[in-house]
Design an enzyme around this catalytic site. Structure first.
Site, mmCIF file in Angstrom:
data_model
loop_
_atom_site.group_PDB
_atom_site.id
_atom_site.type_symbol
_atom_site.label_atom_id
_atom_site.label_comp_id
_atom_site.label_asym_id
_atom_site.label_seq_id
_atom_site.Cartn_x
_atom_site.Cartn_y
_atom_site.Cartn_z
ATOM 1 N N ASN A 99 0.614 -1.224 -0.138
ATOM 2 C CA ASN A 99 0.334 0.441 0.429
ATOM 3 C C ASN A 99 0.753 1.173 -0.122
ATOM 4 O OD1 ASN A 99 -1.754 2.668 0.662
ATOM 5 N ND2 ASN A 99 -2.794 1.017 2.087
ATOM 6 N N ASP A 100 1.285 1.673 -0.999
ATOM 7 C CA ASP A 100 1.689 3.020 -1.243
ATOM 8 C C ASP A 100 1.031 4.423 -0.625
ATOM 9 O OD1 ASP A 100 3.301 1.510 -3.171
ATOM 10 O OD2 ASP A 100 2.572 2.307 -5.167
ATOM 11 N N CYS A 101 0.156 4.006 0.116
ATOM 12 C CA CYS A 101 -0.524 5.370 0.955
ATOM 13 C C CYS A 101 0.280 5.288 2.473
ATOM 14 C CB CYS A 101 -1.936 5.143 0.093
ATOM 15 S SG CYS A 101 -2.394 6.030 -1.733
#
Length: 798
Positions: free
Chosen positions: A488-490
């Site tokens: 999850n790059d967020c």
């Protein structure tokens, strides 16, 4: 609302209404010559790369949708009327214009009927060729002789580099020279600079493409877009088509296009056939060769049949007949075809992915994509897997992206420490065992392959290095650091923050590593792996269980993600499903966590990634707050994760729940209610609007997503339960209790298994009896050495 249907016999999706809510697309070609085409003939074409080799232009996110494209206009010289064979771009009223699009395996056929003329164009790229074919058939049903002209249309790029072509206008409008050689258009860019065939990434070099016609005489042309369209006109009413005659314009810079005019006088009830060929190379050489090769237009029929046979053979590794017809269409054609296209193009070429921001093979994406195709194309999957392994740095981490057309193992620069992602190389522990179990190629573990930057090792050594990479980067709680990002790059853990999701990946990796070490008689490595696994398990139990579900992680300052203590993002989906899949969860924890998933995250259209969405949290901590609540990583239904939930419920024996989760997001389940999902009902997507969105159920970013591989993997290996293992095939279905009969055909290591599963006891899981070729075998496992060339397998559940 329904716009089309599945033709299972032909492996096609048939669109009977052209006014679809979004453009519904398909892929043509190969990794050498690729193309995208929509149900209204929109799309673009490229050589090797959608970002660095795009020569047919498309303006993304434009109005009207998916324009320009590959068009054939028809002009009636007696009435002055004109139309396009595809409904768009002219857009004749649908009460007078009938259109059908048949998307098939690497071909698309668009047919129409208007004013007594039946027209059909089939678009495809012949196998092993660098050009596309438009096979055109016109039939006069009007009862009188018709005097028609046909006008082809393509809009060309000013430079094959997509960024330059779309944005660097002050440059690319001065680089194109258009010529016509013996009726064949030559589209040249930077023609005063030599071609550099050994340096594909160099955008400024001389390049050519061609467009020609076989089977009809060319009587005119236009290669300047403004001359073809006319001032302040659109593709719906080009002045050339309106007047019925080309002006023979030759673009010199500005905006190039390709239009060839052919005269088509057709007697009543007669048919005319001709071909349009568009490809890479100059008109005077490659163009002439292609036209000569297809001088007999029947050659196109033979090549199309050959192409169809090729692709249908690639679909045949697994087929099934279940009580769910929509699931059958997915399993037998569109699910695996979606996997093959995603495997081919990663996230680099679609109507959404322009190739500008994401070109090449994303490491984490591609390692997962292999899972969906390894049973169908094991040899190709091995080549791709080896490529990705050589994208691993000697540190054990991985390059974010591997560019297959320029990758030089042993000579690539390793990522900077601050650029490593914590999950990349851990996906090898899904992909490598999948290949070896599918093929029985145990020796693959001992094959020596280079690292991206320096040195080499066996595949087994590469796996060890991947584990060590994370072990060398543990945080305060003994869990793997989040580094630049995990899946999850967020989520912004900070380099030294910790990811529980990656910890569960690491747990799975260690379990896989121990099993492989024992097979390779590596007792020391096995003992090391077990001891390391035990320490990780202790840390997960101490620091990751939040009482009713597993945390998502810790920020570098100790702040928790995914805890009941959090005002937002209290529960995340990934740690719960992976706690089951990795074996990290104790039985009671698994039951509680998945029950909370059902209560907190489930909806009619799939499982939310987290709940509640972020609206007040500092976006520097959780970048998901940049998105609207209910969208993408901010509480949206992220489809990549849905297959993991299906698998987790199947592992727990909950067949009805697994199937319910599958149906919630299965594309084909929305075929009769396409207005909800809006995008193609035959392929998966990246995300769906979640409960917090007023558009709950609307889906976005079709085709290229990790959800393709994981959905197919979940359906075939967990619901239907046909799972390869190192020594054979396990048959362990976990199905809805109401299903009473399954018929499955599986190709495995060159053998064919015809499997009949009976469920008269109406259970979800449990195999009472298996017969292989009339002989009962113990348990639910078929040893590979007992297989014949063709095998009949009878399975009784209960």
């Amino acid at each position: 609302m329904q716009y089309g249907h599945f033709d299972d016999e032909r492996h096609e999706y048939v669109i009977t209404r052209p006014d679809t809510p979004k453009s519904w697309s398909n892929y043509l070609g190969s990794t050498e010559y690729g193309a995208i085409i929509t149900n209204n003939a929109g799309g673009y074409g490229f050589y090797r790369s959608g970002g660095m080799g795009r020569f047919i232009r498309l303006r993304f996110n434009s109005i009207p949708m998916d324009q320009p494209g590959r068009y054939l206009y028809l002009h009636d010289h007696d009435s002055g009327d004109y139309w396009s064979v595809s409904w768009q771009p002219v857009g004749k009223p649908l009460d007078r214009f009938r259109s059908v699009c048949r998307h098939g395996t690497a071909y698309t056929s668009i047919s129409s009927a208007y004013d007594g003329i039946d027209a059909e164009i089939t678009y495809f790229v012949p196998l092993d060729r660098l050009f596309e074919v438009w096979k055109i058939r016109l039939t006069n049903r009007s009862g009188r002789r018709r005097r028609l002209s046909g006008f082809t249309y393509l809009e060309y790029a000013g430079n094959w580099n997509a960024i330059d072509d779309l944005l660097n206008i002050q440059y690319v409008q001065y680089t194109t020279q258009m010529k016509v050689v013996d009726g064949i258009i030559d589209h040249g860019t930077n023609v005063n600079i030599p071609a550099m065939p050994d340096n594909f990434k160099e955008k400024d070099q001389g390049r050519h493409t061609f467009q020609g016609v076989a089977g009809a005489r060319v009587t005119g042309y236009d290669t300047d877009r403004e001359a073809f369209l006319g001032p302040y006109r659109t593709y719906a009413n080009p002045v050339t088509v309106e007047r019925g005659e080309c002006s023979n314009s030759l673009a010199w810079g500005d905006n190039p296009c390709g239009c060839l005019q052919v005269e088509l006088s057709i007697d009543a009830q007669a048919t005319r056939e001709f071909l349009v060929l568009v490809g890479v190379g100059g008109a005077d050489r490659e163009g002439r060769q292609a036209i000569a090769e297809y001088a007999d237009v029947r050659r196109a029929d033979r090549e199309l049949a050959r192409l169809r046979d090729h692709w249908h053979a690639r679909l045949q590794g697994f087929s099934a007949h279940t009580p769910d017809a929509e699931l059958n269409s997915t399993i037998n054609a569109w699910g695996i075809y979606n996997c093959l296209m995603t495997y081919t193009w990663s996230r680099a070429a679609s109507l959404i992915y322009s190739g500008i921001d994401r070109d090449g093979l994303g490491y984490r994406d591609t390692a997962q994509d292999i899972l969906g195709v390894v049973h169908a194309i094991p040899d190709e999957a091995r080549e791709r897997l080896e490529l990705m392994i050589t994208g691993q740095a000697s540190t054990g981490g991985a390059l974010p992206v591997v560019l297959p057309f320029s990758h030089r193992p042993g000579h690539e620069a390793a990522p900077r420490e601050e650029d490593y992602r914590s999950d990349d190389a851990l996906w090898l522990f899904n992909a490598v065992p999948a290949y070896v179990k599918e093929t029985g190629d145990i020796a693959f573990f001992e094959k020596i392959l280079p690292y991206a930057d320096r040195g080499e090792d066996t595949v087994f050594g590469h796996l060890r290095r991947a584990i060590q990479f994370n072990l060398d980067r543990l945080g305060a709680h003994g869990l793997p650091c989040g580094l630049h990002a995990d899946w999850n790059d967020c989520l912004r853990f900070g380099h030294d923050g910790e990811s529980v999701f990656v910890a569960m990946q690491l747990r799975l990796a260690l379990a896989v590593y121990v099993e492989v070490a024992e097979r390779l008689d590596q007792a020391g490595e096995s003992a090391w792996g077990r001891a390391t696994l035990s320490r990780l398990d202790d840390n997960l139990q101490k620091h990751a269980w939040d009482g009713e579900w597993f945390l998502r992680g810790y920020r570098h300052d100790g702040m928790k993600f995914g805890s009941r203590e959090c005002p937002e993002g209290q529960i995340f989906l990934n740690p719960q499903t992976w706690a089951v899949l990795s074996g990290a969860a104790k039985p009671e924890q698994a039951r509680i966590a998945m029950r909370r998933v059902r209560e907190r995250l489930a909806s009619d259209y799939g499982l939310a990634l987290c709940d509640p969405p972020f609206t007040k949290t500092d976006y520097n901590i959780v970048r998901a707050a940049l998105f609207n609540p209910g969208l993408k990583e901010n509480g949206g239904v992220f489809i990549h994760t849905q297959g993991w939930a299906v698998m987790a419920e199947a592992v727990l024996g909950n067949g009805d729940e697994a199937y319910r989760y599958l149906r919630a997001y299965l594309p084909a389940a929305y075929n009769t209610k396409a207005e909800i999902r809006e995008i193609e009902p035959y392929v998966v997507c990246q995300s769906t609007h979640g409960k917090a969105s007023p558009k709950h159920g609307a889906s976005r970013i079709p085709w290229l997503s990790g959800s393709a591989a994981w959905t197919y993997h979940a359906v075939t290996q967990y619901i239907l339960g046909i799972r390869p293992e190192y020594d054979g095939l396990r048959i362990d279905p976990c199905i809805p209790k109401a299903w009473d009969l399954l018929r499955i055909e599986r190709r495995f290591r060159g053998k064919v298994l015809r499997i009949l599963v009976r469920n008269e006891k109406k259970v979800s899981r449990g195999v009472r009896r298996i017969e292989l070729n009339g002989e009962q075998i113990p348990h639910d496992f078929i040893p590979a050495e007992r297989l014949r060339d063709v095998n009949d397998v009878a399975v009784e559940m209960g």
